[in-house]
Design a protein around this motif. Structure first.
Motif, PDB file in Angstrom:
ATOM      1  N   GLY A  80      -0.396  -7.020   6.320  1.00  0.00           N
ATOM      2  CA  GLY A  80      -0.536  -5.677   6.889  1.00  0.00           C
ATOM      3  C   GLY A  80       0.769  -5.248   7.556  1.00  0.00           C
ATOM      4  N   PHE A  81       1.115  -3.970   7.430  1.00  0.00           N
ATOM      5  CA  PHE A  81       2.408  -3.497   7.935  1.00  0.00           C
ATOM      6  C   PHE A  81       2.640  -3.897   9.384  1.00  0.00           C
ATOM      7  N   ASP A  82       1.581  -3.749  10.186  1.00  0.00           N
ATOM      8  CA  ASP A  82       1.697  -4.014  11.614  1.00  0.00           C
ATOM      9  C   ASP A  82       1.957  -5.491  11.936  1.00  0.00           C
ATOM     10  N   ALA A 142      10.401  -6.534   3.278  1.00  0.00           N
ATOM     11  CA  ALA A 142      10.777  -5.492   2.318  1.00  0.00           C
ATOM     12  C   ALA A 142       9.571  -4.570   2.258  1.00  0.00           C
ATOM     13  N   ALA A 143       9.555  -3.534   3.086  1.00  0.00           N
ATOM     14  CA  ALA A 143       8.354  -2.719   3.227  1.00  0.00           C
ATOM     15  C   ALA A 143       8.671  -1.274   3.578  1.00  0.00           C
ATOM     16  N   ALA A 144       9.735  -0.732   2.984  1.00  0.00           N
ATOM     17  CA  ALA A 144      10.138   0.644   3.299  1.00  0.00           C
ATOM     18  C   ALA A 144      10.176   0.832   4.807  1.00  0.00           C
ATOM     19  N   MET A 145      10.678  -0.194   5.493  1.00  0.00           N
ATOM     20  CA  MET A 145      10.664  -0.167   6.955  1.00  0.00           C
ATOM     21  C   MET A 145      11.859   0.622   7.489  1.00  0.00           C
ATOM     22  N   THR A 146      11.537   1.628   8.296  1.00  0.00           N
ATOM     23  CA  THR A 146      12.569   2.477   8.885  1.00  0.00           C
ATOM     24  C   THR A 146      13.345   1.702   9.943  1.00  0.00           C
ATOM     25  N   ILE A 147      14.668   1.833   9.868  1.00  0.00           N
ATOM     26  CA  ILE A 147      15.536   1.208  10.864  1.00  0.00           C
ATOM     27  C   ILE A 147      15.420   2.060  12.131  1.00  0.00           C
ATOM     28  N   GLU A 182      13.719   0.608  18.474  1.00  0.00           N
ATOM     29  CA  GLU A 182      12.708  -0.302  19.004  1.00  0.00           C
ATOM     30  C   GLU A 182      12.622  -1.570  18.146  1.00  0.00           C
ATOM     31  N   ARG A 183      12.623  -1.383  16.823  1.00  0.00           N
ATOM     32  CA  ARG A 183      12.543  -2.545  15.920  1.00  0.00           C
ATOM     33  C   ARG A 183      13.828  -3.363  15.952  1.00  0.00           C
ATOM     34  N   MET A 184      14.952  -2.685  16.189  1.00  0.00           N
ATOM     35  CA  MET A 184      16.235  -3.405  16.228  1.00  0.00           C
ATOM     36  C   MET A 184      16.310  -4.386  17.388  1.00  0.00           C
ATOM     37  N   ASP A 193       0.844  -1.200   0.000  1.00  0.00           N
ATOM     38  CA  ASP A 193       0.000   0.000   0.000  1.00  0.00           C
ATOM     39  C   ASP A 193       0.880   1.251   0.000  1.00  0.00           C
ATOM     40  N   PHE A 194       2.107   1.109  -0.520  1.00  0.00           N
ATOM     41  CA  PHE A 194       3.107   2.146  -0.275  1.00  0.00           C
ATOM     42  C   PHE A 194       3.911   2.464  -1.535  1.00  0.00           C
ATOM     43  N   PRO A 195       3.267   3.070  -2.540  1.00  0.00           N
ATOM     44  CA  PRO A 195       3.978   3.383  -3.780  1.00  0.00           C
ATOM     45  C   PRO A 195       5.047   4.453  -3.558  1.00  0.00           C
ATOM     46  N   ILE A 255       2.717  10.881   6.464  1.00  0.00           N
ATOM     47  CA  ILE A 255       3.213   9.747   5.672  1.00  0.00           C
ATOM     48  C   ILE A 255       4.637  10.031   5.175  1.00  0.00           C
ATOM     49  N   ASP A 256       5.389   8.998   4.904  1.00  0.00           N
ATOM     50  CA  ASP A 256       6.776   9.132   4.420  1.00  0.00           C
ATOM     51  C   ASP A 256       6.838  10.004   3.161  1.00  0.00           C
ATOM     52  N   SER A 257       7.876  10.863   3.085  1.00  0.00           N
ATOM     53  CA  SER A 257       7.958  11.839   1.990  1.00  0.00           C
ATOM     54  C   SER A 257       7.977  11.242   0.569  1.00  0.00           C
ATOM     55  N   ALA A 317      -2.907   8.225  10.044  1.00  0.00           N
ATOM     56  CA  ALA A 317      -1.627   7.545   9.755  1.00  0.00           C
ATOM     57  C   ALA A 317      -1.867   6.043   9.860  1.00  0.00           C
ATOM     58  N   GLN A 318      -0.927   5.290   9.291  1.00  0.00           N
ATOM     59  CA  GLN A 318      -1.045   3.838   9.323  1.00  0.00           C
ATOM     60  C   GLN A 318      -0.503   3.289  10.651  1.00  0.00           C
ATOM     61  N   THR A 319      -1.267   2.404  11.252  1.00  0.00           N
ATOM     62  CA  THR A 319      -0.871   1.786  12.520  1.00  0.00           C
ATOM     63  C   THR A 319       0.508   1.126  12.407  1.00  0.00           C
ATOM     64  N   GLY A 320       1.334   1.334  13.413  1.00  0.00           N
ATOM     65  CA  GLY A 320       2.626   0.644  13.468  1.00  0.00           C
ATOM     66  C   GLY A 320       3.746   1.327  12.714  1.00  0.00           C
ATOM     67  N   THR A 321       3.455   2.485  12.130  1.00  0.00           N
ATOM     68  CA  THR A 321       4.490   3.164  11.336  1.00  0.00           C
ATOM     69  C   THR A 321       5.151   4.295  12.137  1.00  0.00           C
ATOM     70  N   THR A 322       6.244   4.776  11.589  1.00  0.00           N
ATOM     71  CA  THR A 322       6.936   5.906  12.208  1.00  0.00           C
ATOM     72  C   THR A 322       6.093   7.187  12.066  1.00  0.00           C
ATOM     73  N   GLY A 323       5.269   7.256  11.024  1.00  0.00           N
ATOM     74  CA  GLY A 323       4.355   8.398  10.863  1.00  0.00           C
ATOM     75  C   GLY A 323       3.329   8.402  11.990  1.00  0.00           C
TER      76      GLY A 323
HETATM   77  N1  GLN Z   1       8.826   4.016   6.931  1.00  0.00           N
HETATM   78  C1  GLN Z   1       7.661   3.892   7.748  1.00  0.00           C
HETATM   79  C2  GLN Z   1       7.920   2.931   8.870  1.00  0.00           C
HETATM   80  O1  GLN Z   1       8.857   2.179   8.812  1.00  0.00           O
HETATM   81  C3  GLN Z   1       6.419   3.490   6.961  1.00  0.00           C
HETATM   82  C4  GLN Z   1       6.536   2.174   6.275  1.00  0.00           C
HETATM   83  C5  GLN Z   1       5.249   1.693   5.620  1.00  0.00           C
HETATM   84  O2  GLN Z   1       4.166   2.174   5.909  1.00  0.00           O
HETATM   85  N2  GLN Z   1       5.349   0.746   4.772  1.00  0.00           N
HETATM   86  O3  GLN Z   1       7.207   2.877   9.812  1.00  0.00           O
END
Ligand code: GLN
Length: 259
Positions: free
Chosen positions: A79-81, A96-101, A104-106, A41-43, A195-197, A145-151
């Protein structure tokens, strides 16, 4: 009667042998197959083409890295979460989901070297009369914003926790595509989406929405593997550096980020 029993035993043994052979065939296959989990869901990083196949910068990149090293790749839309729990329970091998390092996730997963940088932005509907020029203005709208994201974390920590935004005006979405669809319906649903830029820029190409604020968060995306899976992580990092040294990398950037 005895004969019947004998035949039954033979059939049973045969079935077990065939079953074992079939099962070992499967394990053999899965060893070379990597399941990549994403949230499509993240073009332009991951999204569905009109024929519903999952494509995008992350998908092409991880497929290239892994197939170059002899793996076959299957992509699953989750789902991202749920991505980190799916990795931890072995349902998927790579995220592989544009996941920010982030720290907490580390604690939960191991990240590859960073492959793309990002910040957050505020997206609004064009022509909806939404007037946002500072972060403080967000209090006048419903913010999504999407649940579980940095946004989501940014809205929660910077606006809701500090009392700048009433929690009733914070709307969480499972998918960013749903958040943007609500934004386009209008401010009665949601007035602004954080949302991410690079993704905001992709959504803004439609002309329905536009970026009104940039929020510097200095994020970097990484691929994630299960904690301790150094073998796969090393392969991903080696493959990533190799790909970056070729024109494939520039072509990929051009393909997905050219304006
Ligand atoms: N980069 C953001 C994050 O890691 C959003 C990633 C996404 O929604 N796919 O939380």
């Amino acid at each position: 009667m005895e004969n019947k029993n004998k035949i039954f035993s033979i059939v049973l043994v045969l079935a077990m042998v065939i079953g074992t052979v079939a099962l070992s065939g499967c394990t053999q296959e899965t060893k070379n197959k990597i399941i990549v989990g994403t949230s499509a869901d993240f073009p332009p990083f991951e999204y569905k083409a009109t024929n519903q196949t999952i494509i995008g910068f992350d998908i092409d990149l991880i497929k290239k890295i892994l197939t170059d090293q002899g793996y076959t790749v299957e992509v699953q839309d989750i789902g991202f979460d749920s991505l980190i729990p799916s990795l931890q329970t072995g349902k998927i091998d790579v995220i592989a989901a544009a996941m920010t390092i982030d720290d907490e996730r580390m604690l939960q997963v191991d990240f590859s070297n960073p492959y793309y940088d990002s910040n957050q932005t505020v997206l609004v509907k064009v022509g909806a009369g939404v007037n946002i020029t500072t972060i403080e203005d967000l209090k006048n709208y419903t913010v999504g914003a999407q649940t579980g994201t940095t946004g989501w974390d940014w809205v929660n920590d910077t606006l809701v926790a500090t009392g700048k935004l009433n929690s009733d005006n914070f709307r969480s979405y499972d998918l960013y595509t749903d958040a943007v669809a609500d934004l386009i319906i209008g401010p009665s649903r949601v007035g602004a989406v954080v949302i991410d830029s690079p993704v905001a820029q992709a959504f803004a190409k439609s002309g329905d929405v536009r970026i009104v604020l940039n929020i510097t968060t200095n994020e970097s995306y990484g691929f994630a593997v299960e904690k301790g899976n150094t073998e796969l992580l090393t392969k991903i990092n080696t493959g990533l550096s190799a790909v970056k040294a070729t024109t494939y990398w520039e072509d990929l950037i051009e393909q997905y980020f050219a304006t």
